[in-house]
Structure formats: C-alpha cells, structure tokens
Design an enzyme around this catalytic site. Structure first.
Site, PDB file in Angstrom:
ATOM      1  N   ASP A 183       0.817  -1.185   0.057  1.00  0.00           N
ATOM      2  CA  ASP A 183      -0.023  -0.082   0.141  1.00  0.00           C
ATOM      3  C   ASP A 183       0.891   1.147  -0.169  1.00  0.00           C
ATOM      4  OD1 ASP A 183      -2.413   2.052   1.136  1.00  0.00           O
ATOM      5  OD2 ASP A 183      -3.139  -0.203   1.124  1.00  0.00           O
ATOM      6  N   ASP A 192      -0.666   2.031  18.096  1.00  0.00           N
ATOM      7  CA  ASP A 192      -1.367   1.073  17.917  1.00  0.00           C
ATOM      8  C   ASP A 192      -0.857  -0.166  16.943  1.00  0.00           C
ATOM      9  OD1 ASP A 192      -3.652   0.009  19.033  1.00  0.00           O
ATOM     10  OD2 ASP A 192      -4.992   0.973  17.831  1.00  0.00           O
ATOM     11  N   ASP A 203      10.334  -0.059   0.604  1.00  0.00           N
ATOM     12  CA  ASP A 203       9.774   1.085   0.101  1.00  0.00           C
ATOM     13  C   ASP A 203      10.309   1.012  -1.408  1.00  0.00           C
ATOM     14  OD1 ASP A 203       8.980   3.704  -0.830  1.00  0.00           O
ATOM     15  OD2 ASP A 203       9.652   4.779   0.545  1.00  0.00           O
ATOM     16  N   ASP A 208      14.069   2.182  -0.788  1.00  0.00           N
ATOM     17  CA  ASP A 208      14.853   1.905   0.567  1.00  0.00           C
ATOM     18  C   ASP A 208      14.286   1.019   1.425  1.00  0.00           C
ATOM     19  OD1 ASP A 208      12.738   3.367   1.958  1.00  0.00           O
ATOM     20  OD2 ASP A 208      13.789   5.386   1.596  1.00  0.00           O
ATOM     21  N   HIS A 217      -3.358   6.005   4.080  1.00  0.00           N
ATOM     22  CA  HIS A 217      -4.270   4.917   3.576  1.00  0.00           C
ATOM     23  C   HIS A 217      -3.591   3.638   3.991  1.00  0.00           C
ATOM     24  CE1 HIS A 217      -5.832   2.010   0.330  1.00  0.00           C
ATOM     25  NE2 HIS A 217      -6.799   2.611   0.478  1.00  0.00           N
ATOM     26  N   ASN A 309     -14.376   1.283  -5.922  1.00  0.00           N
ATOM     27  CA  ASN A 309     -15.357   2.088  -5.378  1.00  0.00           C
ATOM     28  C   ASN A 309     -16.265   3.032  -6.286  1.00  0.00           C
ATOM     29  OD1 ASN A 309     -14.016   1.271  -2.844  1.00  0.00           O
ATOM     30  ND2 ASN A 309     -12.505   2.879  -2.850  1.00  0.00           N
ATOM     31  N   ASP A 347     -16.089 -12.046  -4.269  1.00  0.00           N
ATOM     32  CA  ASP A 347     -16.205 -13.054  -3.615  1.00  0.00           C
ATOM     33  C   ASP A 347     -17.126 -12.913  -2.320  1.00  0.00           C
ATOM     34  OD1 ASP A 347     -14.639 -15.348  -4.696  1.00  0.00           O
ATOM     35  OD2 ASP A 347     -13.105 -13.509  -4.794  1.00  0.00           O
ATOM     36  N   SER A 378     -11.403  -0.347   0.231  1.00  0.00           N
ATOM     37  CA  SER A 378     -10.002  -0.490   0.950  1.00  0.00           C
ATOM     38  C   SER A 378     -10.053  -0.732   2.467  1.00  0.00           C
ATOM     39  CB  SER A 378      -9.327   1.016   0.500  1.00  0.00           C
ATOM     40  OG  SER A 378      -8.594   0.897  -0.514  1.00  0.00           O
TER      41      SER A 378
END
Lengths: 444, 271
Positions: A183, A192, A203, A208, A217, A309, A347, A378
């Site tokens: 993502d 958290d 990345d 990197d 997101h 979406n 599905d 998402s």
C-alpha cells in the site's frame, strides 16, 4: 469527489464521494483525490467504574442470621428482596429509598449480620478487547452504536458485523502469521501498530527499506487488519496476534505504477507474508500484475483485494481470479455500500463504510488523536485479510484456495431477500468470523 | 502412553498366568483349593451394560464425557469349577458429545448424540485360591466396539455440507477379584480393575469442494477402578449377576478428582 483513475497507475481505493465521510469537531474534510478521513477526539476523562444494575445490590447474610433478622435488616436499609439465589444464599436486593447503590452497599457492609454486599455488576461478553476506541468499531461488534461522534451520525444495526468477538474466543491468531500490507506504507511508530510491525519493510517508491507511510491509507489498512489489540489503546485489529509487513508501492498521493505494485507483491511473498492485502486497483488490466498475484498465490499466499469504489465493474488486480479474493463493501446496516464495485468476481463483502482506523501521527492535525474514519472497499478488504490470517494461524495447512472457500461459505447472505445465494454485489455475503473459526455444532 | 502399554502387558501376563498356571499350584499349595470339575459346562446368557467414561483427546489437553449402553448375548464355557472363558456379541449406543474437531476445514463440535455400534468381546475368569469363605481370583475382559458411519448435515453455512462420523473403541479390564462364598444363593464380590479404554473417532467433512478427515485419538481418563457385584443363583442352572463400578480420574482442569461410573446386569443359563 471522485476517485482518480489512471490507466497507467494504480491508486488506493480509500476515499469516496459518499456522504459517509465524517467530519468531527470542525475538522474539514480534506477533499483531496484519495483520502477521505475525519478524526475522532481522544477518550474523555478517567475510565468509568464497571457498570452495574441500577438500584440493585447483592447481599449474603451470615449463616446464623435468622429470616426475621434478615427481614429486619432489609427494612432498615429501605430495601426489599427481589430474588434469592438459593445455592449461594445470596439475596438480590432492590433499593426502595433514595440511597444510591454505593451507599446501600456500604450500609450493608457495616452490618455485623452481613457476610458481604456488592453492586450487581454487569458482566460483558468475554474477549471484548479493552482498546479505548473499540466501542466505535461497529464492523467488529455492532451493538447499534452511533457511528461517529458528530451530531447526526448514523446508528448501526445490532449484529450487522463480522462477529469478531465470538471468533476471538476461538483464536486470536499467531505472531508467526504475517500480513503483507502492499500500500502507501505504514506508520511504523504508531502506538497501535509499532508492536505489530514485523520489519520496517520495503519502500519501492523511494527505493529503501523504510516503508513509512506518507499518505495514511496504508496505515489505516494495516490497523484494521492487525492493530495491537487489548492494549488499552485505540482500536482492535481483526487479527490480534498476527504481524504486519509493510510494503510501500503507492506514493504520497496514493498512486503507484503497476510494475512497482507487482514488485511489492512479489517482495512480500518472498519475505514471509502469508496473507497480502491489496487495497488498491485500477480499471485497466495488467498482465504484469496478474503474473505477480499468481506468483504469490502459487507460493501459498492468500491475497485479499478490493473490488473498487466506483459502482462499476471490479477493478484489477481484484478481478484476477482465482489468485485474488475480491472484497466488496457493506455498511453499518449490512447493506451494500452504493459505491462498491460489482461483478462475477466478487467473492464476499465486509464492512467498509465509516471504518475507524489508525492514522499516521505525522499527518494528524494538532488537537486530534491519530485515528480516522475511512470508507471504501479498501477498508473492507483488511477485515478479510485479518480473517484469513486467523485461519492460517489456526490451520496452517490450509491452501489459499481452501481459505477462500471457507470465507465464502461461512459468510452471511445479508442481501438474500433481494439476491438469494451468491450474487455479483456482495458475492457470498458479508463475512462471518464466527462461522469461519468457531467449531460448528453438528447435531442430529 | 508407554506406561499404559506396560500396564496393559502386565495385566495380560498376570491374567494368563492366573488362568493357565496356578490351578495345579493352588491344588498343591492350598488345602482349600477348588477341585476340578468333571467336564466343561456351557452357559448362555444375556446382559445389559452401561458405563460413562471421561475421554481425553488432543494429547490430553481436552476432555469430554462418553456414555455407552449395550445389550449382549454371551456364551460361556466353564472348563472346570472356577475357571470360565466367555465371549459376547452385542449392539448398543455410544455417545461422544463434546468431541471437537479442529483439523478440518470447518471446525466441528460433535453434538449429535448416540450412534449405534456393534460390540464383540472375550473374557476369562478364574478363582484359584480359597481362604475360608473367600475365593480370590482374577478376571479379564477385552471388548471392541465398531461404530457405524453416521452422516450429519453441517448447518449454518451458505453451502451444503456433511460430516461422516464413526467411532471405534476398545476396552481392557483385568484385575483381582475377591468373592465371599458364605451365603447360600448370593455371592458378593469386590474387584480392583485395571481399566483402559482407547480408540479413534473419525470424522470426514465435505463442504462443496472442501473436504478433510480427522482421526481423533481418544482415551479414557483413569486406569484403575473398583467394582462391586453380586451373583444370585436362584436355581442350579440359572444365575443373575449385577455389578456397579467406578473409576476415579484426575480432572484436566486440575480441580480434584472425578469419577466415572458403570454397571451391568447379566442372566446366565447353564447346560
């Protein structure tokens, strides 16, 4: 607002032109092209005492106390007996006077005839995590709560959820099961999430080994799937104990070329991911992307992918069956989200409307805690990824195809009144973690 | 497991030694040894048996109760006085409610109640020693229960599915028995038994393209029990036997001892 689309680029699927985007405490909805979030304030004040039945106390008298003496004591404290638990010789006492529960308990405790007195504490269902924002997570446990803290926020329908608390009685997952979040990256230091990050990841945008999130997101997706749970902080993740492997393939604006996404999928599969979450997509097909998801699938990786979406056909790579498991979105009433894409590839569905999730601290405006509401397939997809991680932990021998089948057949056909059986809008239905994980009673 | 096998072997050796060996020894060593009968006596009988047993499974991590009730037809041969071999065939019901199968695609909790099964067994009994009004002997018994396949629907899913369940279990009992022979028609007895039950409960699940089979090893908790019984002989060729027994076991939860109970009734006609 509409989701930007590009035939050459993939974009994160969060953020919709839906009224469900929430604003709270005057925060302006950021009408950027990708992310649609609002922020909830932190919990207010110290934690409240455990709830108890109003006007009731439980009293046990000492064995030698006669019935008349008990009656005398009850009258003296302006109470009456509602019932008695004979096996325990405990009286359920209703307060008739103006005294509070605490005052009455204290008065009974002061009596030499009383063995003990206590409030009639209300027990809660087991395995309800202590995460402070759990009460807002209707997707996991819908009690009919208000979804959000802004006046006018909608109310959920009780039980329109994925039955997470029931499933956690059976399993909370294993730390050896890894969910690859391919993502925009993940906030690696979020309170958290930090304990759930397997590695700093990769990345592919900046080349990197630090897959930090500069968009938000990916952090939200990661948190929904596997936020640290029962840690007195923020939200609960679907997969309590599973770990997160962040892979950044989308840039700060939420876009990423398909070759980069393909590399991210392959890297996740090669670096220990048992489950990959793809909350991204494009309306344009890509053979490279198809090959990448096939590569991961063939390595035994379960891939959950967002349908999209725009209330149109399912996006790619979600449409690449059987490699991807396609997830549509429902809301807090178990209704299909109006923007959720549809087609024969769908599905299942999972809650994707007004989903609370962690948000990067660096991107959080001053005065707000680092959590946000988001909507989109998402947000629905990581619920499925989390469930797949729990299944993989409980039954490591399961293949991706078997996990797909279990999730399909255990889903609730919530739109059966309109489309009985599998349909192109919600597939087999909204996922049901309890059905998928808890032993099913077989009777005559 | 190794300890159980050792105990089982020891019990069989003791039983075999007692059945085959000590009859003559007893005659030589004990003044009150039982005299040999002139010839074998055939006996036919009918019996009912019930027992409950706490099963452990998943390597002893979990437990659930088992109950079984059987009707059996018996053939006994009393080779000589105090030395009997027998065999039985029967049919009955076993209940394995509470077994949970987590090694299937969809985990299953068996709550389908009783299922029918055939039972076959052999047993032997010898009373080689007599001291005053007491006879001291040994008895041994082996039974095997072969359950039929029970097909059950798996409900609650949005695809149809079935579970085929079948149980196979065996039980060995062996140990010394003390009889009091001081009454005319009644013979009370007390037995201390090594009592082991083990087996496999197989469940095959099919939900569309998903399928799986789990063989769950089951074993009875506890291995030493006691039984008290009475043989009543109203006629020379007719006897009735009633027996109750208990097997203590340590609860998996660690909260003390539990007891499994059982009982049987038999009627035997001699020829």
């Amino acid at each position: 607002m509409s989701v930007h689309r590009s035939r050459s680029r993939l974009i994160g699927l969060v953020g919709l032109a839906v009224a469900a985007v929430l604003l709270s405490f005057g925060a302006r909805y950021r009408s950027s092209t990708i992310l649609a979030v609002s922020f909830v304030p932190g919990p207010s004040g110290p934690s409240a005492p455990p709830p108890c039945v109003a006007g009731e106390v439980l009293v046990k008298f000492k064995p030698a106390v006669s019935v008349m003496m008990k009656a005398s004591a009850l009258a003296a404290f302006e109470t009456r007996t509602v019932a008695r638990i004979p096996q325990l010789d405990v009286y359920i006492i209703r307060i008739e006077g103006a005294a509070t529960v605490d005052e009455t308990v204290a008065a009974f405790r002061g009596s030499p005839d009383v063995e003990y007195a206590e409030p009639n504490v209300i027990c809660r269902a087991l395995v309800t995590p202590n995460d402070t924002l759990f009460k807002y997570q209707y997707a996991l446990a819908n009690t009919g709560q208000i979804i959000g803290q802004v006046p006018g926020s909608p109310q959920g329908k009780p039980s329109a959820d994925i039955k997470a608390t029931q499933a956690w009685e059976e399993t909370k997952g294993l730390a050896t099961v890894v969910i690859g979040i391919v993502d925009t990256g993940v906030d690696l230091t979020h309170l958290d999430l930090q304990s759930k990050i397997k590695a700093s990841g990769r990345d592919f945008i900046n080349g990197d080994l630090d897959a930090s999130d500069d968009n938000g997101h990916g952090t939200m997706v990661a948190g929904i799937a596997a936020a640290a749970t029962d840690n007195n902080e923020g939200i609960a993740g679907v997969a309590w104990n599973s770990m997160i492997l962040p892979v950044k393939v989308l840039d700060a604006s939420g876009n990423g070329p398909s070759d980069v996404v393909a590399q991210g999928i392959i890297w996740a599969a090669d670096n220990g991911a048992n489950v990959i979450n793809l909350s991204l997509g494009s309306e344009s097909p890509s053979l490279t992307l198809q090959s990448a998801v096939k590569y991961a699938y063939d390595k035994g990786v379960f891939i959950a992918a967002a349908a999209g979406n725009s209330n149109t056909a399912v996006d790619y790579p979600a449409a690449y069956h059987p490699y991807c498991f396609t997830v549509a979105a429902t809301d807090y009433n178990d209704l299909r989200a109006s923007w959720s894409n549809f087609g024969p590839e769908v599905d299942v569905a999972a809650p994707g409307d007004r989903i609370l999730a962690p948000y990067p601290q660096a991107l959080t405006p001053l005065g707000f805690i680092a959590y946000a509401y988001g909507s989109g397939t998402s947000m629905a997809t990581p619920h499925v990824a989390g469930l797949a991680a729990l299944l993989k932990g409980a039954k490591p021998w399961l293949t991706p195809a078997e996990i797909q089948a279990i999730i399909r057949y255990s889903s609730d056909d919530v739109n059966a009144s309109t489309y009985a059986g599998r349909d192109d809008f919600l597939g087999y239905g909204r996922i049901n973690m309890e059905n998928a994980l808890v032993p099913i009673k077989i009777t005559k | 497991m190794r300890t159980s096998r050792t105990l089982t072997s020891a019990a069989f050796i003791l039983l075999a030694w007692t059945l085959l060996g000590p009859a003559d020894l007893g005659a030589q060593d004990a003044q009150d040894a039982v005299p040999a009968a002139t010839g074998p006596v055939m006996k036919l009988g009918l019996g009912l048996e019930y027992f409950s047993r706490t099963l452990s499974w998943d390597d002893g991590l979990r437990s659930s109760p088992m109950t079984a009730a059987f009707g059996v037809a018996r053939l006994e041969v009393e080779l000589r006085k105090g030395f009997t071999l027998g065999a039985c065939l029967g049919y009955g019901l076993s209940n394995f409610n509470g077994l949970v199968f987590r090694n299937l695609p969809f985990s299953l909790d068996y709550e389908a109640g009783t299922s029918g099964s055939f039972l076959a067994g052999i047993d032997g009994e010898a009373d080689p020693f007599k001291i005053g009004d007491f006879e001291i002997g040994v008895l041994g018994r082996y039974v095997i229960s072969l359950g039929g396949t029970k097909t059950l629907a798996i409900s609650g899913l949005n695809a149809s599915g079935t579970a085929d369940a079948r149980a196979l279990w065996m039980r060995v009992q062996a140990g010394p028995v003390v009889r009091y022979m001081g009454y005319q028609d009644f013979t009370p007895y007390l037995a201390l038994m090594y009592d082991r039950l083990w087996g496999t409960f197989t469940t095959t699940e099919t939900v569309k393209e998903l399928s799986g089979t789990e063989d769950k090893k089951i074993a009875g908790e506890g291995s030493i029990g006691a039984a008290f019984g009475v043989v009543y002989e109203p006629l020379a060729n007719l006897s009735f036997r009633g027996e109750v027994g208990a097997i203590p076991y340590k609860k998996i939860s660690g909260s003390g001892l539990g007891f499994d109970l059982g009982g049987s009734l038999k009627a035997v006609l001699s020829f």
